[in-house]
Design a protein around this motif. Structure first.
Motif, PDB file in Angstrom:
ATOM      1  N   THR A  38      39.073 -25.096   9.136  1.00 27.72           N
ATOM      2  CA  THR A  38      38.021 -26.072   9.402  1.00 27.72           C
ATOM      3  C   THR A  38      36.630 -25.568   9.017  1.00 27.72           C
ATOM      4  N   LYS A  39      36.535 -24.263   8.707  1.00 27.83           N
ATOM      5  CA  LYS A  39      35.232 -23.668   8.382  1.00 27.83           C
ATOM      6  C   LYS A  39      35.356 -22.843   7.101  1.00 27.83           C
ATOM      7  N   ALA A  40      34.865 -23.391   6.007  1.00 27.27           N
ATOM      8  CA  ALA A  40      34.933 -22.692   4.723  1.00 27.27           C
ATOM      9  C   ALA A  40      33.669 -22.976   3.908  1.00 27.27           C
ATOM     10  N   MET A  41      33.401 -22.077   2.967  1.00 30.32           N
ATOM     11  CA  MET A  41      32.284 -22.265   2.037  1.00 30.32           C
ATOM     12  C   MET A  41      32.739 -21.867   0.639  1.00 30.32           C
ATOM     13  N   ILE A  42      32.225 -22.575  -0.356  1.00 30.19           N
ATOM     14  CA  ILE A  42      32.500 -22.236  -1.749  1.00 30.19           C
ATOM     15  C   ILE A  42      31.540 -21.116  -2.140  1.00 30.19           C
ATOM     16  N   THR A  43      32.099 -20.014  -2.654  1.00 28.40           N
ATOM     17  CA  THR A  43      31.291 -18.821  -2.883  1.00 28.40           C
ATOM     18  C   THR A  43      30.184 -19.009  -3.921  1.00 28.40           C
ATOM     19  N   LYS A  44      30.443 -19.834  -4.950  1.00 26.66           N
ATOM     20  CA  LYS A  44      29.448 -20.096  -5.999  1.00 26.66           C
ATOM     21  C   LYS A  44      29.952 -21.241  -6.853  1.00 26.66           C
ATOM     22  N   PRO A  45      29.056 -21.872  -7.624  1.00 28.17           N
ATOM     23  CA  PRO A  45      29.539 -22.880  -8.578  1.00 28.17           C
ATOM     24  C   PRO A  45      30.500 -22.223  -9.570  1.00 28.17           C
ATOM     25  N   SER A  46      31.362 -23.009 -10.181  1.00 29.55           N
ATOM     26  CA  SER A  46      32.321 -22.456 -11.133  1.00 29.55           C
ATOM     27  C   SER A  46      31.623 -21.898 -12.364  1.00 29.55           C
ATOM     28  N   ASP A  47      32.225 -20.850 -12.926  1.00 31.45           N
ATOM     29  CA  ASP A  47      31.734 -20.325 -14.197  1.00 31.45           C
ATOM     30  C   ASP A  47      32.008 -21.369 -15.274  1.00 31.45           C
ATOM     31  N   LYS A  48      31.137 -21.435 -16.260  1.00 27.08           N
ATOM     32  CA  LYS A  48      31.261 -22.422 -17.333  1.00 27.08           C
ATOM     33  C   LYS A  48      31.610 -21.727 -18.637  1.00 27.08           C
ATOM     34  N   GLU A  49      32.556 -22.297 -19.355  1.00 23.61           N
ATOM     35  CA  GLU A  49      32.975 -21.780 -20.655  1.00 23.61           C
ATOM     36  C   GLU A  49      33.206 -22.976 -21.563  1.00 23.61           C
ATOM     37  N   PHE A  50      32.671 -22.912 -22.775  1.00 21.00           N
ATOM     38  CA  PHE A  50      32.796 -24.029 -23.705  1.00 21.00           C
ATOM     39  C   PHE A  50      33.322 -23.514 -25.031  1.00 21.00           C
TER      40      PHE A  50
END
Length: 134
Positions: free
Chosen positions: A103-115
């Motif tokens: 019930t208690k979580a956080m996303i550590t960072k936005p996803s890395d981007k690769e193109f």
């Protein structure tokens, strides 16, 4: 010979973050969940007396891997940027029912981007502070 033949269907695995269904998974492993530490630590003395130390750490990690075209990327990047505390649950409704999350979580960072020439993956790591396996 008549042994058990089990079936698994990835379409029966559902992940929700902050009550929102996550869609657009990448090929391969969609979601990976694990407890960060063992439940106990065992040791013994020089004379062979055993000691079990219970670990009260309830943290775990859930990793969600999406395809670059997933409509869930903007939502998860937004939660990461806002540093929002959210519930996260992974439910497998296959023959063997499994539920993990908290019930208690956080996303550590936005996803890395690769193109590049082909669509790539976007991986989100969620730290779950009350990780539960049901």
């Amino acid at each position: 010979m008549s042994g058990h033949i089990g079936t698994y269907d990835a379409r029966k695995v559902v992940t929700t973050v902050a009550g929102t269904f996550i869609t657009g998974y990448a090929d391969g492993t969609m979601v990976k969940a694990s407890k960060d530490n063992d439940n106990f630590e065992a040791s013994s003395s020089a004379q062979g007396d055993a000691v079990v130390s219970i670990n009260g750490d309830a943290m775990g990690t859930i990793e969600i891997t999406l395809n670059q075209t997933s409509p869930s990327i903007a939502f998860l990047d937004g939660l990461a940027n806002a540093r929002t505390l959210v519930p996260v649950w992974v439910n497998s409704n296959n023959e063997v029912k499994e539920v993990v999350g908290g019930t208690k979580a956080m996303i550590t960072k936005p996803s890395d981007k690769e193109f590049g020439k082909s669509a790539s993956n976007r991986t989100f790591t969620l730290k779950v502070f009350d990780y539960t396996v049901k």
